[in-house]
Design a protein around this motif. Structure first.
Motif: not given
Length: 241
Positions: A145-171
């Motif tokens: 649980e702690e490793r999951i929380r740390k992983a999401f805290a560290e990479m959750g926002s960058p991964v989400l931002s990368g997904m949004l920019t790629s999807v918006l670029a494909s539209i």
């Protein structure tokens, strides 16, 4: 009808007819060349040509996807140093591949040159998000649980931002008149969405259930880790530094 030559049981009758047709055309070419010079016999309605091209497209797509998954496996193993995390990450990639191919088939796509090329690079697009989350999880310590929380805290926002920019670029590619760009935009949008969904909700859920866990290390009260850096930063009264 042409006589069917002996062939392995897995070859369908159309393929055996095609091979027989090719041998017959070569024989006619040799007979005609003796009287008329260089000639070529071909399939005028291109039914056999279409069937042969489909076999080439299918083989190249499967081989390309397989090579992509193998390369992704090597990269993930190098990044995480964990065979379990690597196998679960590849499971997420395979789920993305199957989902994209299944959805495009439901949309009525036929396997052609463009689709075969896109399916060949599908694994490369699918590894982007899961490798970041897997590496972050592998470098953290503590319970699952702690490793999951740390992983999401560290990479959750960058991964989400990368997904949004790629999807918006494909539209905008959806509106292109050139077939390749419109097909590529649809392919990119679906791949990014499925890759992000399986990486966040599939892979991380499995890691929270069966992922490796380590004993929590005692934190040094005089040191902390600056976010985004692996170098310890002393804390306390700045006048004492």
């Amino acid at each position: 009808l042409l006589p069917l030559p002996p062939a392995p049981p897995r070859d369908p009758p159309p393929r055996r007819y095609y091979d027989s047709f090719v041998r017959l055309s070569e024989e006619f070419d040799r007979m005609a060349e003796a009287e008329c010079g260089k000639v070529t016999m071909t399939d005028m309605n291109q039914k056999f040509i279409f069937m042969n091209n489909q076999r080439i497209y299918r083989t190249s797509a499967i081989q390309g996807a397989g090579i992509g998954v193998a390369i992704a496996f090597a990269v993930l193993l190098l990044a995480t140093r964990s065979l379990l995390i690597t196998c679960l990450s590849c499971l997420s990639i395979l789920a993305t591949i199957v989902s994209v191919i299944g959805l495009t088939t439901m949309m009525g796509w036929q396997l052609g040159t463009i689709q075969a090329i896109l399916f060949s690079i599908l694994a490369g697009f699918s590894v982007d998000y899961v490798v970041h989350l897997a590496h972050s999880y592998a470098t953290c310590s503590g319970t699952r649980e702690e490793r999951i929380r740390k992983a999401f805290a560290e990479m959750g926002s960058p991964v989400l931002s990368g997904m949004l920019t790629s999807v918006l670029a494909s539209i905008p590619l959806f509106l292109c008149q050139v077939v390749f760009f419109s097909v590529f935009g649809t392919f990119l949008c679906f791949t990014i969405l499925f890759s992000w969904i399986f990486a966040n909700f599939g892979f991380m859920s499995i890691m929270a259930t069966v992922g490796p866990a380590t004993a929590e290390e005692e934190e040094d009260p005089a040191k902390t880790l600056d976010r985004g850096s692996n170098y310890p930063v002393p804390v306390g009264d700045p006048l004492e530094l």
